[in-house]
Design a protein around this motif. Structure first.
Motif, PDB file in Angstrom:
ATOM      1  N   ARG A  29       0.792  -1.010  -0.056  1.00 56.49           N
ATOM      2  CA  ARG A  29       0.002   0.030   0.031  1.00 56.49           C
ATOM      3  C   ARG A  29       1.010   1.285   0.030  1.00 56.49           C
ATOM      4  O   ARG A  29       0.346   2.258  -0.224  1.00 56.49           O
ATOM      5  CB  ARG A  29      -1.092   0.092   1.246  1.00 56.49           C
ATOM      6  N   LEU A  30       2.288   1.101   0.378  1.00 58.70           N
ATOM      7  CA  LEU A  30       2.938   2.460   0.450  1.00 58.70           C
ATOM      8  C   LEU A  30       4.050   2.403  -0.764  1.00 58.70           C
ATOM      9  O   LEU A  30       4.592   1.475  -1.163  1.00 58.70           O
ATOM     10  CB  LEU A  30       3.698   2.102   1.666  1.00 58.70           C
ATOM     11  N   ARG A  31       4.524   3.659  -1.115  1.00 57.23           N
ATOM     12  CA  ARG A  31       5.480   3.849  -1.906  1.00 57.23           C
ATOM     13  C   ARG A  31       6.312   4.791  -1.740  1.00 57.23           C
ATOM     14  O   ARG A  31       5.728   5.931  -1.208  1.00 57.23           O
ATOM     15  CB  ARG A  31       4.970   4.006  -3.571  1.00 57.23           C
ATOM     16  N   ILE A  32       7.596   5.135  -2.110  1.00 61.29           N
ATOM     17  CA  ILE A  32       8.412   6.089  -1.511  1.00 61.29           C
ATOM     18  C   ILE A  32       8.237   7.301  -2.560  1.00 61.29           C
ATOM     19  O   ILE A  32       8.044   7.180  -3.803  1.00 61.29           O
ATOM     20  CB  ILE A  32       9.986   5.696  -1.556  1.00 61.29           C
ATOM     21  N   VAL A  33       7.927   8.657  -1.951  1.00 63.92           N
ATOM     22  CA  VAL A  33       7.715   9.683  -2.728  1.00 63.92           C
ATOM     23  C   VAL A  33       8.639  10.819  -2.570  1.00 63.92           C
ATOM     24  O   VAL A  33       8.909  11.701  -3.253  1.00 63.92           O
ATOM     25  CB  VAL A  33       6.320  10.352  -2.678  1.00 63.92           C
ATOM     26  N   ARG A  34       9.394  10.801  -1.328  1.00 63.25           N
ATOM     27  CA  ARG A  34      10.313  11.581  -1.169  1.00 63.25           C
ATOM     28  C   ARG A  34      11.312  11.414   0.113  1.00 63.25           C
ATOM     29  O   ARG A  34      11.021  10.609   0.569  1.00 63.25           O
ATOM     30  CB  ARG A  34       9.751  13.101  -0.561  1.00 63.25           C
ATOM     31  N   THR A  35      12.486  12.056  -0.063  1.00 58.68           N
ATOM     32  CA  THR A  35      13.503  11.754   1.109  1.00 58.68           C
ATOM     33  C   THR A  35      14.019  12.998   1.518  1.00 58.68           C
ATOM     34  O   THR A  35      14.504  13.997   0.789  1.00 58.68           O
ATOM     35  CB  THR A  35      14.552  10.666   0.575  1.00 58.68           C
ATOM     36  N   LEU A  36      14.307  12.919   3.034  1.00 58.31           N
ATOM     37  CA  LEU A  36      14.910  14.311   3.402  1.00 58.31           C
ATOM     38  C   LEU A  36      16.419  13.714   3.858  1.00 58.31           C
ATOM     39  O   LEU A  36      16.469  12.589   4.486  1.00 58.31           O
ATOM     40  CB  LEU A  36      14.476  14.981   4.844  1.00 58.31           C
ATOM     41  N   LYS A  37      17.512  14.191   3.338  1.00 61.98           N
ATOM     42  CA  LYS A  37      19.014  13.406   3.658  1.00 61.98           C
ATOM     43  C   LYS A  37      19.167  13.850   5.092  1.00 61.98           C
ATOM     44  O   LYS A  37      19.037  15.120   5.477  1.00 61.98           O
ATOM     45  CB  LYS A  37      19.864  14.075   2.494  1.00 61.98           C
ATOM     46  N   GLY A  38      19.886  13.097   5.802  1.00 59.23           N
ATOM     47  CA  GLY A  38      20.480  12.950   7.120  1.00 59.23           C
ATOM     48  C   GLY A  38      21.356  14.397   7.235  1.00 59.23           C
ATOM     49  O   GLY A  38      21.172  14.972   8.331  1.00 59.23           O
ATOM     50  N   PRO A  39      22.448  14.497   6.227  1.00 59.47           N
ATOM     51  CA  PRO A  39      23.300  15.640   6.470  1.00 59.47           C
ATOM     52  C   PRO A  39      22.394  16.801   6.556  1.00 59.47           C
ATOM     53  O   PRO A  39      22.997  18.161   7.230  1.00 59.47           O
ATOM     54  CB  PRO A  39      24.290  15.827   5.114  1.00 59.47           C
ATOM     55  N   ARG A  40      21.414  17.169   5.759  1.00 57.61           N
ATOM     56  CA  ARG A  40      20.475  18.674   5.502  1.00 57.61           C
ATOM     57  C   ARG A  40      19.750  18.511   6.888  1.00 57.61           C
ATOM     58  O   ARG A  40      19.608  19.475   7.641  1.00 57.61           O
ATOM     59  CB  ARG A  40      19.602  18.349   4.399  1.00 57.61           C
ATOM     60  N   LEU A  41      19.176  17.398   7.525  1.00 56.97           N
ATOM     61  CA  LEU A  41      18.482  17.216   8.673  1.00 56.97           C
ATOM     62  C   LEU A  41      19.489  17.708   9.802  1.00 56.97           C
ATOM     63  O   LEU A  41      18.985  18.474  10.863  1.00 56.97           O
ATOM     64  CB  LEU A  41      17.949  16.207   9.068  1.00 56.97           C
ATOM     65  N   GLN A  42      20.609  17.145   9.874  1.00 59.58           N
ATOM     66  CA  GLN A  42      21.630  17.499  10.880  1.00 59.58           C
ATOM     67  C   GLN A  42      22.127  19.032  11.096  1.00 59.58           C
ATOM     68  O   GLN A  42      22.101  19.489  11.969  1.00 59.58           O
ATOM     69  CB  GLN A  42      22.862  16.829  10.597  1.00 59.58           C
ATOM     70  N   GLU A  43      22.121  19.644   9.752  1.00 56.49           N
ATOM     71  CA  GLU A  43      22.405  21.015   9.646  1.00 56.49           C
ATOM     72  C   GLU A  43      20.966  21.695  10.142  1.00 56.49           C
ATOM     73  O   GLU A  43      21.411  22.688  11.158  1.00 56.49           O
ATOM     74  CB  GLU A  43      22.329  21.464   8.209  1.00 56.49           C
ATOM     75  N   ILE A  44      19.842  21.294  10.081  1.00 55.42           N
ATOM     76  CA  ILE A  44      18.619  22.214  10.496  1.00 55.42           C
ATOM     77  C   ILE A  44      18.782  21.964  12.180  1.00 55.42           C
ATOM     78  O   ILE A  44      18.422  22.671  12.678  1.00 55.42           O
ATOM     79  CB  ILE A  44      17.485  21.302   9.997  1.00 55.42           C
ATOM     80  N   PHE A  45      18.911  20.525  12.730  1.00 56.16           N
ATOM     81  CA  PHE A  45      18.930  20.220  14.149  1.00 56.16           C
ATOM     82  C   PHE A  45      19.933  21.178  14.685  1.00 56.16           C
ATOM     83  O   PHE A  45      19.779  21.599  15.839  1.00 56.16           O
ATOM     84  CB  PHE A  45      18.916  18.923  14.321  1.00 56.16           C
ATOM     85  N   SER A  46      21.274  21.217  14.263  1.00 55.96           N
ATOM     86  CA  SER A  46      22.409  21.986  14.897  1.00 55.96           C
ATOM     87  C   SER A  46      21.846  23.457  15.017  1.00 55.96           C
ATOM     88  O   SER A  46      21.975  24.096  15.858  1.00 55.96           O
ATOM     89  CB  SER A  46      23.453  21.724  13.873  1.00 55.96           C
ATOM     90  N   ARG A  47      21.295  23.944  13.866  1.00 61.33           N
ATOM     91  CA  ARG A  47      20.864  25.432  14.052  1.00 61.33           C
ATOM     92  C   ARG A  47      20.021  25.671  15.250  1.00 61.33           C
ATOM     93  O   ARG A  47      19.864  26.554  15.766  1.00 61.33           O
ATOM     94  CB  ARG A  47      20.650  25.898  12.720  1.00 61.33           C
ATOM     95  N   PHE A  48      18.875  24.606  15.176  1.00 68.59           N
ATOM     96  CA  PHE A  48      17.846  24.647  16.384  1.00 68.59           C
ATOM     97  C   PHE A  48      18.537  24.556  17.649  1.00 68.59           C
ATOM     98  O   PHE A  48      18.096  25.281  18.666  1.00 68.59           O
ATOM     99  CB  PHE A  48      16.824  23.459  16.256  1.00 68.59           C
ATOM    100  N   GLU A  49      19.522  23.805  17.794  1.00 69.09           N
ATOM    101  CA  GLU A  49      20.172  23.632  18.996  1.00 69.09           C
ATOM    102  C   GLU A  49      20.840  24.942  19.240  1.00 69.09           C
ATOM    103  O   GLU A  49      21.080  25.238  20.603  1.00 69.09           O
ATOM    104  CB  GLU A  49      21.045  22.432  19.228  1.00 69.09           C
ATOM    105  N   GLY A  50      21.351  25.496  18.380  1.00 68.80           N
ATOM    106  CA  GLY A  50      22.189  26.749  18.745  1.00 68.80           C
ATOM    107  C   GLY A  50      23.792  26.499  18.722  1.00 68.80           C
ATOM    108  O   GLY A  50      24.336  27.226  19.487  1.00 68.80           O
TER     109      GLY A  50
END
Length: 374
Positions: free
Chosen positions: A50-71
């Protein structure tokens, strides 16, 4: 933008019946019910065709976002890739997993399980319930019938100790046995609340940014309070087309529900972002076909760190939370606001909130973010 929706429209009877069924469902039934989408095992592959892949968020990009959130400039814990799947039974309805490698645009209702790592969940929780809750600009359901004594409590219990990136007064600085209270605006109708009553059971929601008027089912005219910048950057970094302007922070205890509704008061078709923290919850969403009025529902089990995006045709889908499951808060989060050792998080041990240890053990916090205007 789609034409203005009616905020007073009644939900379909079939969804009301489904909500009632899952409100009463036992833990054993939920564990064996194959119609409930549970994404715990996505690392091992797709749970069904019932499921198919339509998008991926790459780990390095998420790490950048999380690092900025952490300050801070760098976070030691790596972020996994997060991928999005589509359900073949519900066109325009999509779900997400992780550990894949492509990145494409996506429509519809999306679930991103395990999106937020542990240290980000704790930091977000602290900023919402320490910093934002103690800010008078952000109103709560308690304000309807009680005065909230921000200044007097801060003068008595404020702390200079930093924890999870927060320094300043928190309601959790007040001892649970504190006799300080929230006076009722009409003592003849309502009784005053202690801090423990406020935090343990009476607090049901808080608004951030645009302060929604629940009576008029509309946002007030004029400029709203500023939306917390770090939370806005976190949200916009992941959902780049969303401009966070308003949010509702729901505080659930097992036994609480969220009735079937649609979010139709915004002057924008941009999708809604929902982030879960704490105990598992059953979430129902349903799209009603315009011609036949037939509702195609989907039922899923949301866990701490999961995110849901309702966009495209599902922006105005009916949805509800019929049950919050007791005893399902992750062990590494259940001690919050007291300190817990979390991989990738700060190692400094603080006893600042030790008296409230275990507060999150039977709580679910849901952050619902939306854009008010196009």
């Amino acid at each position: 933008m789609v034409g203005k929706q009616d905020p007073n429209q009644k939900p379909p009877e079939s969804l009301k019946a489904l909500h009632k069924f899952y409100q009463k469902a036992s833990a054993d039934l939920l564990a064996s019910d194959t119609s409930v989408l549970d994404f715990s095992g996505l690392q091992e592959g797709l749970p069904s065709t019932r499921l198919r892949i339509v998008r991926t968020l790459k780990g390095p990009r998420l790490q950048e976002i999380f690092s900025r959130f952490e300050g801070c400039g760098e976070i030691s814990a790596d972020a996994d890739d997060v991928s999005v799947y589509e359900n073949a039974d519900l066109p325009g309805i999509t779900y997400a997993g992780h550990l894949v490698t492509s990145y494409t645009d996506y429509p519809g209702l999306q679930l991103l399980p395990s999106l937020l790592p542990r240290y980000i969940q704790r930091t977000l929780l602290s900023r919402l319930l320490h910093r934002d809750l103690s800010d008078p600009k952000h109103k709560t359901n308690v304000h309807f019938h009680h005065n909230v004594p921000y200044d007097s409590l801060a003068a008595t219990f404020s702390s200079d100790t930093e924890r999870d990136g927060f320094r300043g007064f928190s309601f959790f600085d007040c001892p649970p046995e504190s006799s300080s209270y929230f006076p009722a605006t009409d003592p003849g109708t309502h009784t005053s609340l202690t801090v423990a009553q406020f935090l343990n059971r009476k607090l049901r929601w808080m608004t951030l940014g645009g302060q929604y008027d629940w009576t008029k089912k509309a946002y007030p005219e004029g400029s709203p309070p500023r939306f917390p910048q770090d939370t806005a950057q976190l949200t916009h970094g992941i959902f780049e087309h969303v401009r966070p302007e308003a949010a509702i922070v729901n505080v659930y205890t097992p036994g609480d529900t969220l009735s079937i509704h649609r979010d139709v008061s915004e002057d924008s078709d941009v999708g809604l972002v929902s982030i879960s923290l704490g105990c598992d919850a059953i979430f129902i969403a349903g799209l009603e076909e315009a011609s036949t009025k037939v509702v195609k529902p989907v039922v899923m089990r949301l866990k701490s760190g999961d995110a849901v995006y309702m966009g495209g045709p599902s922006r105005y889908a009916w949805h509800s939370v019929p049950q919050v499951l007791a005893g399902t808060c992750p062990p590494w989060l259940s001690d919050w606001p007291a300190s817990t050792s979390v991989p990738g998080a700060e190692s400094t041990v603080s006893n600042r909130f030790a008296a409230w240890r275990g507060w999150m053990a039977n709580k679910r916090i849901n952050l619902n973010i939306r854009q008010m205007k196009d």
